[in-house]
Design a protein around this motif. Sequence first.
Motif, PDB file in Angstrom:
ATOM      1  N   LEU A 128       0.809  -1.139  -0.045  1.00 47.16           N
ATOM      2  CA  LEU A 128      -0.080   0.038  -0.118  1.00 47.16           C
ATOM      3  C   LEU A 128       0.730   1.130   0.162  1.00 47.16           C
ATOM      4  O   LEU A 128       0.549   2.231   0.250  1.00 47.16           O
ATOM      5  CB  LEU A 128      -0.999   0.103   1.247  1.00 47.16           C
ATOM      6  CG  LEU A 128      -2.031  -1.085   1.081  1.00 47.16           C
ATOM      7  CD1 LEU A 128      -2.693  -1.240   2.429  1.00 47.16           C
ATOM      8  CD2 LEU A 128      -2.811  -0.908  -0.050  1.00 47.16           C
ATOM      9  N   ASP A 129       2.116   1.022  -0.328  1.00 49.33           N
ATOM     10  CA  ASP A 129       3.024   2.165  -0.284  1.00 49.33           C
ATOM     11  C   ASP A 129       2.501   3.416  -1.004  1.00 49.33           C
ATOM     12  O   ASP A 129       2.617   4.831  -0.751  1.00 49.33           O
ATOM     13  CB  ASP A 129       4.267   1.993  -0.561  1.00 49.33           C
ATOM     14  CG  ASP A 129       5.270   1.498   0.215  1.00 49.33           C
ATOM     15  OD1 ASP A 129       4.722   1.244   1.428  1.00 49.33           O
ATOM     16  OD2 ASP A 129       6.503   0.906   0.082  1.00 49.33           O
ATOM     17  N   ASN A 130       1.869   2.986  -2.388  1.00 53.86           N
ATOM     18  CA  ASN A 130       1.638   4.170  -3.187  1.00 53.86           C
ATOM     19  C   ASN A 130       0.283   5.031  -2.604  1.00 53.86           C
ATOM     20  O   ASN A 130       0.319   6.257  -2.854  1.00 53.86           O
ATOM     21  CB  ASN A 130       0.913   3.654  -4.577  1.00 53.86           C
ATOM     22  CG  ASN A 130       2.161   3.199  -5.435  1.00 53.86           C
ATOM     23  OD1 ASN A 130       3.536   3.459  -5.200  1.00 53.86           O
ATOM     24  ND2 ASN A 130       1.718   1.961  -6.248  1.00 53.86           N
ATOM     25  N   PHE A 131      -0.387   4.223  -1.786  1.00 51.11           N
ATOM     26  CA  PHE A 131      -1.458   4.993  -1.135  1.00 51.11           C
ATOM     27  C   PHE A 131      -1.099   5.745  -0.026  1.00 51.11           C
ATOM     28  O   PHE A 131      -1.580   6.893   0.269  1.00 51.11           O
ATOM     29  CB  PHE A 131      -2.690   4.096  -0.569  1.00 51.11           C
ATOM     30  CG  PHE A 131      -3.339   3.503  -1.869  1.00 51.11           C
ATOM     31  CD1 PHE A 131      -4.155   4.306  -2.557  1.00 51.11           C
ATOM     32  CD2 PHE A 131      -3.133   1.982  -2.217  1.00 51.11           C
ATOM     33  CE1 PHE A 131      -4.883   3.574  -3.643  1.00 51.11           C
ATOM     34  CE2 PHE A 131      -3.481   1.499  -3.471  1.00 51.11           C
ATOM     35  CZ  PHE A 131      -4.331   2.379  -3.988  1.00 51.11           C
ATOM     36  N   ARG A 132      -0.066   5.385   0.629  1.00 49.23           N
ATOM     37  CA  ARG A 132       0.405   6.033   1.832  1.00 49.23           C
ATOM     38  C   ARG A 132       1.129   7.492   1.305  1.00 49.23           C
ATOM     39  O   ARG A 132       0.859   8.371   1.906  1.00 49.23           O
ATOM     40  CB  ARG A 132       1.570   5.168   2.500  1.00 49.23           C
ATOM     41  CG  ARG A 132       1.676   5.584   4.066  1.00 49.23           C
ATOM     42  CD  ARG A 132       2.598   4.355   4.662  1.00 49.23           C
ATOM     43  NE  ARG A 132       1.800   3.235   4.813  1.00 49.23           N
ATOM     44  CZ  ARG A 132       2.644   1.883   4.338  1.00 49.23           C
ATOM     45  NH1 ARG A 132       3.874   1.841   3.954  1.00 49.23           N
ATOM     46  NH2 ARG A 132       1.766   0.775   4.458  1.00 49.23           N
ATOM     47  N   THR A 133       1.904   7.177   0.114  1.00 49.46           N
ATOM     48  CA  THR A 133       2.534   8.371  -0.598  1.00 49.46           C
ATOM     49  C   THR A 133       1.190   9.391  -0.904  1.00 49.46           C
ATOM     50  O   THR A 133       1.489  10.550  -0.401  1.00 49.46           O
ATOM     51  CB  THR A 133       3.365   8.013  -1.912  1.00 49.46           C
ATOM     52  OG1 THR A 133       4.007   6.895  -1.415  1.00 49.46           O
ATOM     53  CG2 THR A 133       3.997   9.031  -2.227  1.00 49.46           C
ATOM     54  N   PHE A 141      -1.699   9.777   0.036  1.00 55.25           N
ATOM     55  CA  PHE A 141      -2.673  10.379   1.071  1.00 55.25           C
ATOM     56  C   PHE A 141      -1.683  11.288   2.080  1.00 55.25           C
ATOM     57  O   PHE A 141      -2.262  12.177   2.639  1.00 55.25           O
ATOM     58  CB  PHE A 141      -3.186   9.123   2.018  1.00 55.25           C
ATOM     59  CG  PHE A 141      -4.069   8.452   1.266  1.00 55.25           C
ATOM     60  CD1 PHE A 141      -5.036   9.033  -0.086  1.00 55.25           C
ATOM     61  CD2 PHE A 141      -4.614   7.251   1.523  1.00 55.25           C
ATOM     62  CE1 PHE A 141      -5.767   8.217  -0.506  1.00 55.25           C
ATOM     63  CE2 PHE A 141      -5.459   6.423   0.707  1.00 55.25           C
ATOM     64  CZ  PHE A 141      -6.064   6.984  -0.262  1.00 55.25           C
ATOM     65  N   PHE A 142      -0.470  10.862   2.325  1.00 54.97           N
ATOM     66  CA  PHE A 142       0.270  11.557   3.269  1.00 54.97           C
ATOM     67  C   PHE A 142       1.617  12.312   2.976  1.00 54.97           C
ATOM     68  O   PHE A 142       2.037  13.063   3.594  1.00 54.97           O
ATOM     69  CB  PHE A 142       0.684  10.589   4.378  1.00 54.97           C
ATOM     70  CG  PHE A 142      -0.434   9.784   5.169  1.00 54.97           C
ATOM     71  CD1 PHE A 142      -1.504  10.423   5.785  1.00 54.97           C
ATOM     72  CD2 PHE A 142      -0.915   8.551   5.105  1.00 54.97           C
ATOM     73  CE1 PHE A 142      -2.559   9.831   6.287  1.00 54.97           C
ATOM     74  CE2 PHE A 142      -2.219   7.789   5.394  1.00 54.97           C
ATOM     75  CZ  PHE A 142      -2.844   8.460   5.839  1.00 54.97           C
ATOM     76  N   ASP A 143       2.082  11.823   1.891  1.00 58.42           N
ATOM     77  CA  ASP A 143       3.463  12.362   1.512  1.00 58.42           C
ATOM     78  C   ASP A 143       3.360  13.866   1.113  1.00 58.42           C
ATOM     79  O   ASP A 143       2.318  14.025   0.321  1.00 58.42           O
ATOM     80  CB  ASP A 143       4.155  11.903   0.239  1.00 58.42           C
ATOM     81  CG  ASP A 143       5.376  12.209  -0.194  1.00 58.42           C
ATOM     82  OD1 ASP A 143       6.442  11.294   0.106  1.00 58.42           O
ATOM     83  OD2 ASP A 143       5.490  13.329  -0.337  1.00 58.42           O
TER      84      ASP A 143
END
Lengths: 279, 304
Positions: B50-55, B57-59
């Motif tokens: 889910l790294d892309n989603f973390r990026t 939503f939060f990056d």
Amino acid sequence: MNKARTNPANTIAMHGALIAYTLIALFPVFVILVNSFKTRKAIFREPLALPDADSFSLSGYQTVLKQGDFFLYFQNSMIVTLASLFFILLFGAMAAYALSEYRFRGGKFLGLYLALGIMIPIRIGTVAILEMMVATGLVNTHWALILVYTAQGLPLAVFILTEFMRQVSDDLKNAGRIDGLSEYTIFFRLVLPLVRPAMATVAVFNMIPIWNDLWFPLILAPAEATKTLTLGSQVFIGQFVTDWNAVLSALSFAILPVLVLYVIFSRQLIRGITSGAVK
Amino acid sequence: MSRPRIRWHIFVFLAPAVAIYTAVMIVPIVNTLRLALYTRVDQDRVFAGLDNFRTLFFDPLWAGHFWNALGNNFWFFLIHMLVQNPIGIALAAILSHPRLRFAALYRSAIFVPTILSFVIVGFAWKLILSPIWGIAPSMLDAVGLKSLFAPWLGREEYALTTLALISVWQFVGIPMMLIYAALLSIPDEILEAGEVDGITGMAAFWKIKLPLILPSIGIISILTFVGNFNAFDLIYASQGALAGPDFATDILGTFMYRTFFGFQLQLGDPHMGSAIASAMFAIILVGVCLYLYAIQSRMRRYQL
């Protein structure tokens, strides 16, 4: 039947509201068309006046015809739209016939599966569609667009046509079977002619979004040879932003074919929508 | 003949539609959702969870754009719900009046903008609202409101609302037609029964017709929702891929286009593009489910 609703003040108010909104709806189209026939000076000095002998000019159209390949774009749009409609109608009707006529295992499920696409826009899958088209070498061909529009149009087509095919009388089909007609002949010779009105509705529903789409031509077929009219006018206008004559003429060029089609098909379209085909 | 023979014609009838639909629509959508879970490391596609989603939503580099586009998209939808659909319903209510003359003419004329392409609509309004050409300011001047004019499409605080209203102008025909159809299908007996009880005119609309057309209003709402969360063309045609001024008109469609296709100095990133597409998918899915839940549980009651 009722007298309460025929008071003249009411009638005037209703017409007033409708005329006001009609003016709002048509005004921009009118301004564009009228000004495309005027000289540059007249466009700016009197934007709302009709062209007269003095201000009449076709210079914008000359630029458009010289610089843009609008006939090619038009032809591309025609090919893509007509081919997509053909496949949507043919394959959609065939699938609808199978779903409405025969009982078989998985039939209900298949109907639901095909109906999924009514609500989920195909654009969600663009990234993978582009990769697929690149892998199969279909990028910048008409086929890329035709396939995508066919897939996009099929769910609603199957849904609407299934409803209509359920109403075709069983006696007719059984009479054909007793006469020894094959299932294919029954479908093409007996059933298809009877659902022609529904087919026309489906065609008109699909025609406008396909003709007007900007997203897929931009992503899948941006090459000069495959540009559709919508994309072609977008690019052309982007390049000629400061040449107002050319921009207005290009816009008029893009408006006219749709307007002509609309005048021809508006009855069909409106009857299609109001017959509750989309309920 | 112990087994029923295979009915090949069923297969032949279904195969082309199912094949094209599956290959060009379902598989790519599923694939896009899957691609969102991968990332590129030195030419290789690597599973990233889910790294892309973390990026997304939060990056700090991404999240600002994403939430901005999402918020703009909701505003875009809200304007459609609050302006387009009420106007459409009002027009349909007037048009469905039994003794109105020229109804067909009005109907066809009001539907004209709906058939135009976004490119035409976007540019036509851009020209009309342009301070250089001056149609909008001189018209406002004619009614003494010149001070109200501003270059609406160029100002951050107005641009999105202006575009939403242009889109409303374009699509008002659709709710109008659907509601018009629904109003025509109300049986006369019901209205006459209401009249006998003294319910006429506006009261008849609010108390009898409106509850009966609620299912159609539901359909319009969900069509508006899906259409808006997948919008792109109008913004791209009038404001370009950067959805200016300063991303004020950026919605999920333009954001996704920029991300996966690349623009100017930014390289295209199919994986982040897929992540945005997945977010759009989730939003649309939630909307559709809410709608289905709502009609299942409430609106059936009024069915004729």
